[in-house]
Scaffold this motif. Structure first.
Motif, short mmCIF file in Angstrom:
data_model
loop_
_atom_site.label_atom_id
_atom_site.label_comp_id
_atom_site.label_asym_id
_atom_site.label_seq_id
_atom_site.Cartn_x
_atom_site.Cartn_y
_atom_site.Cartn_z
N UNK A 170 -19.99 -0.30 20.88
CA UNK A 170 -19.17 -0.94 21.96
C UNK A 170 -19.49 0.03 23.13
N UNK A 171 -19.54 1.30 23.03
CA UNK A 171 -19.65 2.11 24.13
C UNK A 171 -20.79 1.85 25.04
N UNK A 172 -22.12 2.04 24.05
CA UNK A 172 -23.42 1.50 24.48
C UNK A 172 -23.36 0.31 25.35
N UNK A 173 -22.67 -0.89 24.91
CA UNK A 173 -22.64 -2.09 25.54
C UNK A 173 -21.80 -1.74 27.07
N UNK A 174 -20.60 -1.30 26.81
CA UNK A 174 -19.60 -1.46 28.00
C UNK A 174 -19.71 -0.30 28.88
N UNK A 175 -20.48 0.78 28.47
CA UNK A 175 -20.28 2.11 29.47
C UNK A 175 -19.04 2.43 29.54
N UNK A 176 -18.70 2.93 30.62
CA UNK A 176 -17.29 3.64 30.92
C UNK A 176 -16.20 2.49 30.77
N UNK A 177 -16.46 1.28 30.86
CA UNK A 177 -15.32 0.41 30.78
C UNK A 177 -14.67 0.34 29.11
N UNK A 178 -15.59 1.08 28.42
CA UNK A 178 -15.32 1.34 26.65
C UNK A 178 -13.87 2.23 26.85
N UNK A 179 -13.75 3.13 27.76
CA UNK A 179 -12.54 4.06 28.05
C UNK A 179 -11.31 3.53 28.55
N UNK A 180 -11.51 2.31 29.19
CA UNK A 180 -10.21 1.81 29.86
C UNK A 180 -9.10 1.28 29.00
N UNK A 181 -8.28 1.48 29.38
CA UNK A 181 -6.83 1.18 28.58
C UNK A 181 -6.63 -0.48 28.68
N UNK A 182 -5.81 -1.26 27.89
CA UNK A 182 -5.92 -2.55 28.23
C UNK A 182 -5.39 -2.99 29.45
N UNK A 204 -7.33 5.07 34.66
CA UNK A 204 -8.03 5.36 35.75
C UNK A 204 -9.28 4.60 35.81
N UNK A 205 -9.95 3.95 36.74
CA UNK A 205 -11.26 3.28 36.62
C UNK A 205 -12.29 4.48 36.78
N UNK A 206 -12.17 5.59 37.28
CA UNK A 206 -13.00 6.91 37.20
C UNK A 206 -13.04 7.59 35.92
N UNK A 207 -13.99 7.76 35.20
CA UNK A 207 -13.83 8.57 34.07
C UNK A 207 -13.69 9.94 34.30
N UNK A 208 -12.66 10.58 33.75
CA UNK A 208 -12.38 11.99 34.09
C UNK A 208 -12.92 12.91 33.07
N UNK A 209 -14.14 13.42 33.16
CA UNK A 209 -14.96 14.04 32.10
C UNK A 209 -14.19 15.34 31.34
N UNK A 210 -13.18 15.78 32.32
CA UNK A 210 -12.45 17.12 31.77
C UNK A 210 -11.59 16.62 30.80
N UNK A 211 -10.91 15.44 31.15
CA UNK A 211 -9.89 15.28 30.07
C UNK A 211 -10.76 14.49 29.00
N UNK A 212 -11.55 13.76 28.95
CA UNK A 212 -12.50 13.45 27.92
C UNK A 212 -12.91 14.53 27.08
N UNK A 213 -13.38 15.51 27.44
CA UNK A 213 -13.80 16.44 26.79
C UNK A 213 -12.89 17.35 25.99
#
Length: 214
Positions: free
Chosen positions: A121-133, A52-61
């Motif tokens: 890489x996370x600092x460079x790309x932000x939320x996109x870092x968590x996007x799947x291919x 999902x393009x919207x970061x899910x903080x609950x799932x990430x945590x």
């Protein structure tokens, strides 16, 4: 007087000497549980993916806190036990406690290098870092190299490859020292241990799938 090595610094250049030193310490597993949990959580953070393009903080945590902690402890205890058993089949002399030292000092600590590159890489790309291919393909055009790298910049790809190879060699030498055999024998041990773990999983999955589709 024998040189006292810093396990955080010298593990990169003198892995066998560091593991030998750490194995001789009376309190050699001090803070191991805490360290394995922290390293596991950091690894889970840099390995998290979503569709999902919207970061899910609950799932990430949840993945980082629970999955990461469990993964770190799994690596420290279960994988070390398997490596001890398989290594002794090959003539090694290490026990599970010895392999825990090799796992944390010679594998999990060095893996922080790849975690650090991931954080850059996370600092460079932000939320996109968590996007799947798959999500990256949907949201923007990607070159073949970008597809393989999952969106990571070429410079970081090179660093990740170097870090992976380096840390893997350190891990082999650390396992070898704990068992008293060569890094090549440690590689064979890794292969056999992987087969020992994954073949039963594949067989069970196959049997379950048969019952599901019957």
């Amino acid at each position: 007087m024998e040189e006292k090595l810093n396990p955080w610094l010298h593990i990169w250049f003198k892995p066998r000497a560091v593991i030998r030193q750490e194995l001789e310490k009376p309190d050699r597993e001090k803070y191991f549980i805490l360290l394995s949990i922290v390293i596991g959580m950091l690894t889970a953070f840099t390995g998290y993916e979503q569709n999902s393009p919207v970061l899910n903080p609950i799932s990430l945590t949840s993945v980082v806190v629970f999955g990461g902690a469990a993964g770190g402890l799994f690596m420290l205890y279960f994988i070390s036990w398997v490596n001890a058993v398989v290594g002794r089949w090959l003539g090694g002399r290490g026990y599970a406690s010895d392999l825990r030292v090799a796992a944390l000092r010679g594998s999990m600590v060095p893996s922080l290098l790849t975690v650090f590159i991931g954080l850059i890489d996370f600092a460079i790309r932000g939320e996109e870092f968590f996007y799947s291919v798959n999500l990256l393909i949907e949201t923007r055009e990607m070159s073949t190299l970008a597809f393989i790298a999952g969106g990571m910049t070429p410079a970081l790809i090179v660093l990740q490859v170097i870090a992976f190879v380096w840390t893997f060699i350190i891990s082999l030498k650390s396992i070898g020292e704990a068992h008293g055999f060569s890094a090549w024998m440690a590689l064979l041990m890794y292969i056999l241990a992987a087969l020992l773990i994954f073949i039963p999983i594949m067989i069970i999955s196959f049997i379950v799938s048969i019952f599901i589709f019957l």
